[in-house]
Write a protein that holds these residues in place. Structure first.
Motif, short mmCIF file in Angstrom:
data_model
loop_
_atom_site.label_atom_id
_atom_site.label_comp_id
_atom_site.label_asym_id
_atom_site.label_seq_id
_atom_site.Cartn_x
_atom_site.Cartn_y
_atom_site.Cartn_z
N ASN A 1 -5.02 2.80 -10.13
CA ASN A 1 -5.30 3.21 -8.76
C ASN A 1 -6.26 4.40 -8.72
O ASN A 1 -6.04 5.39 -9.41
CB ASN A 1 -4.01 3.60 -8.03
N GLY B 1 0.80 -1.21 0.00
CA GLY B 1 0.00 0.00 0.00
C GLY B 1 0.84 1.26 0.00
O GLY B 1 1.62 1.48 0.93
N THR C 1 -4.25 -3.99 -1.04
CA THR C 1 -3.25 -3.27 -1.84
C THR C 1 -2.12 -4.19 -2.31
O THR C 1 -0.95 -3.92 -2.10
CB THR C 1 -2.67 -2.07 -1.05
N ARG D 1 -3.03 1.95 -4.28
CA ARG D 1 -4.00 2.47 -3.32
C ARG D 1 -5.38 2.50 -4.00
O ARG D 1 -5.57 3.14 -5.01
CB ARG D 1 -3.61 3.87 -2.86
N THR D 2 -6.32 1.75 -3.41
CA THR D 2 -7.65 1.58 -3.98
C THR D 2 -7.54 1.23 -5.46
O THR D 2 -8.03 1.93 -6.34
CB THR D 2 -8.53 2.82 -3.78
N SER D 3 -6.87 0.13 -5.71
CA SER D 3 -6.66 -0.31 -7.09
C SER D 3 -7.95 -0.89 -7.66
O SER D 3 -8.69 -1.58 -6.98
CB SER D 3 -5.52 -1.34 -7.15
N SER E 1 -7.75 -5.89 -3.87
CA SER E 1 -7.79 -4.43 -3.83
C SER E 1 -7.65 -3.85 -2.43
O SER E 1 -6.81 -2.97 -2.19
CB SER E 1 -9.10 -3.94 -4.46
#
Length: 346
Positions: A47, A22, A336, A30-32, A333
């Protein structure tokens, strides 16, 4: 882990590796939202970042050995920017196409991340107009299929953005959608769509003729792990989905579904028979170990953890891809990272 049911003994898999960590920039995700595979084991990770940390919006380039190849794009509304990116795909020239469900457009970069062009950006329901576009994939002729989620349909374009055809409408019947998300195209050109809110996968011909559907609602869209056992609570049954987000098909025709709400990936035969379920086997990645080694506070904090069993599990997997060597690459996700399995005798 991977669990085999119903005596389908011609397929077997083993856990291969964990990739990633992450980060809001550089060597991590990050927030993939999605992944795309290129020759040479290169992976593009899309991301979205966090709403209060838009600096995380970008594409990370790396390979499966965790060699970092850079990043490109940023949060914004300019030509080369991304605002609310959702899906990523490559054409035959390895140009990178990204759908943006806030800007209602497709942004195109070369393989190194240099901006080339954009198309779309007209929000609407007419031919070629987009409303919250999500999944994008290319066929062998370099035509782009895009899940036009807000319009409950799929649209087909040339890679330059010229409209070719469309199909679908809102509903629960065959060929209808409710907030569809990801899609993929198999070796025959057939199109598979993750019909998110209808908790199923639908299969179509390249021209949008309905062929089949797989799955049924099951489990909870917000399942969680129990503290006592580290096991998934309230999962759906075999062949049941809870808000599937991504789908992939390998050269054998087997179907891989990112069963987002159930924190797992299910694998089906071409006829929809359940083969196996991946729930996670991850350990620390190379990047993760490097970060831990450089942060004494993190080392001290981890020493206080008595049970790491939950750490290995998938948590909200959004996408899955299969490379030419039969590696199953799962975008884990919320943790991360990527979890990678290998299909034996591929």
């Amino acid at each position: 882990m991977s669990s085999v049911f119903f005596g389908v003994a011609t397929r077997s898999y083993h856990y291969d590796r964990t990739v990633g960590r992450g980060e809001f920039s550089g060597t991590g995700f990050r927030t993939s939202m999605d992944i795309a595979l290129a020759p040479g084991n290169r992976i593009y990770v899309l991301n979205r970042g966090w709403e209060y940390r838009p600096d995380g919006v970008r594409v990370t380039m790396l390979d499966l050995d965790e060699n970092y190849h850079g990043q490109f794009s940023q949060f914004g509304e300019g030509d080369a920017d991304l605002y609310w990116p959702t899906s990523i795909a490559l054409d035959s020239n390895q140009n990178v196409y990204i759908t943006d469900d806030w800007l209602n457009r497709v942004t195109v970069f070369d393989k190194d991340g240099n901006f080339l062009r954009k198309w779309g950006a007209v929000a609407g329901s007419g031919d070629g107009e987009l409303s919250k576009p999500s999944g994008i994939r290319f066929d062998k002729d370099d035509n782009a299929y895009i899940v036009d989620s807000g319009n409950s349909r799929v649209q087909k374009f040339t890679r330059d953005g010229r409209f070719l055809l469309k199909w679908g409408e809102f509903g629960i019947g065959p060929g209808q959608f409710n907030l569809p998300w990801g899609l993929t195209i198999d070796s025959k050109g057939d199109v598979y769509v993750a019909d998110w809110r209808n908790d199923r996968i639908q299969k179509f011909t390249p021209d949008g003729e309905f062929l089949a559907e797989f799955g049924a609602p099951g489990g909870k869209p917000f399942a969680s792990y129990t503290a006592e056992t580290g096991e998934l609570s309230r999962p759906g049954g075999v062949g049941e989905f809870s808000r599937p987000t991504g789908v992939a098909v390998d050269k054998d025709g087997d179907i891989y579904v990112a069963d987002w709400g159930n924190d797992r990936v299910q694998v089906l035969t071409p006829e929809g028979r359940h083969i196996t379920t991946f729930t996670g086997d991850a350990g620390l990645s190379k990047w993760g170990q490097e970060k831990l080694n450089s942060n004494p506070d993190m080392i001290r904090q981890r020493r206080l953890v008595r049970d790491f069993s939950a750490e290995k599990h998938l948590w909200r997997p959004k996408a899955v891809a299969i490379d030419d060597e039969g590696r199953v690459i799962i975008l884990d996700s919320n943790r991360t990272r990527l979890q990678v399995y290998k299909k034996d005798n591929y």
